[in-house]
Design a protein around this motif. Structure first.
Motif, PDB file in Angstrom:
ATOM      1  N   LYS A 174       1.200  14.527  13.182  1.00  0.00           N
ATOM      2  CA  LYS A 174       1.690  13.524  12.098  1.00  0.00           C
ATOM      3  C   LYS A 174       3.234  13.149  12.297  1.00  0.00           C
ATOM      4  CE  LYS A 174       0.943  16.913   9.246  1.00  0.00           C
ATOM      5  NZ  LYS A 174       0.890  18.101   9.994  1.00  0.00           N
ATOM      6  N   SER A 175       4.114  13.913  12.454  1.00  0.00           N
ATOM      7  CA  SER A 175       5.431  13.485  12.828  1.00  0.00           C
ATOM      8  C   SER A 175       5.438  12.905  14.192  1.00  0.00           C
ATOM      9  CB  SER A 175       6.415  14.894  12.932  1.00  0.00           C
ATOM     10  OG  SER A 175       6.473  15.474  11.676  1.00  0.00           O
ATOM     11  N   GLU A 187       1.009  -1.214   0.084  1.00  0.00           N
ATOM     12  CA  GLU A 187       0.260   0.115  -0.029  1.00  0.00           C
ATOM     13  C   GLU A 187       0.852   1.348   0.152  1.00  0.00           C
ATOM     14  OE1 GLU A 187      -4.164  -0.513   2.117  1.00  0.00           O
ATOM     15  OE2 GLU A 187      -2.577  -0.702   3.598  1.00  0.00           O
ATOM     16  N   PHE A 188       0.589   2.470  -0.512  1.00  0.00           N
ATOM     17  CA  PHE A 188       0.930   3.595  -0.595  1.00  0.00           C
ATOM     18  C   PHE A 188       0.270   4.461   0.312  1.00  0.00           C
ATOM     19  CE2 PHE A 188       1.402   7.971  -2.207  1.00  0.00           C
ATOM     20  CZ  PHE A 188       2.831   8.038  -1.980  1.00  0.00           C
ATOM     21  N   VAL A 189       0.846   5.175   1.345  1.00  0.00           N
ATOM     22  CA  VAL A 189       0.003   5.828   2.542  1.00  0.00           C
ATOM     23  C   VAL A 189       0.280   7.228   2.544  1.00  0.00           C
ATOM     24  CG1 VAL A 189      -0.855   5.841   4.820  1.00  0.00           C
ATOM     25  CG2 VAL A 189      -0.483   3.481   3.768  1.00  0.00           C
ATOM     26  N   VAL A 190      -0.534   8.099   2.508  1.00  0.00           N
ATOM     27  CA  VAL A 190      -0.144   9.710   2.816  1.00  0.00           C
ATOM     28  C   VAL A 190      -0.911  10.003   4.048  1.00  0.00           C
ATOM     29  CG1 VAL A 190      -0.331  11.939   1.964  1.00  0.00           C
ATOM     30  CG2 VAL A 190      -0.056  10.118   0.415  1.00  0.00           C
ATOM     31  N   ILE A 191      -0.091  10.613   5.039  1.00  0.00           N
ATOM     32  CA  ILE A 191      -0.671  11.429   6.212  1.00  0.00           C
ATOM     33  C   ILE A 191      -0.839  12.491   6.136  1.00  0.00           C
ATOM     34  CG2 ILE A 191      -0.401  11.447   8.823  1.00  0.00           C
ATOM     35  CD1 ILE A 191       1.146   8.747   8.697  1.00  0.00           C
ATOM     36  N   LEU A 192      -2.095  13.265   6.366  1.00  0.00           N
ATOM     37  CA  LEU A 192      -2.298  14.599   6.088  1.00  0.00           C
ATOM     38  C   LEU A 192      -2.806  14.938   7.307  1.00  0.00           C
ATOM     39  CD1 LEU A 192      -4.364  14.565   2.586  1.00  0.00           C
ATOM     40  CD2 LEU A 192      -1.812  15.065   2.874  1.00  0.00           C
TER      41      LEU A 192
END
Length: 52
Positions: free
Chosen positions: A46-47, A34-39
């Motif tokens: 987030k960090s 999977e490709f995941v983006v955290i917004l």
């Protein structure tokens, strides 16, 4: 197949009345491939989640 799994993760800085909840019961799973983006807004944690 699960590659990364977070279950009910909590991160709190400080103690007592001055405590700051950075991450409040976060759970998620990332499957292999999977490709995941955290917004999120600046200061949303987030960090903090990625560095735990």
């Amino acid at each position: 197949m699960t590659a990364v799994e977070f279950k009910d993760v909590v991160k709190i800085y400080g103690k007592g009345e001055g405590k700051q909840v950075a991450v409040d019961h976060v759970s998620f799973t990332i499957e292999k491939g999977e490709f995941v983006v955290i917004l999120g807004q600046s200061g949303a944690g987030k960090s903090t989640v990625l560095n735990m």
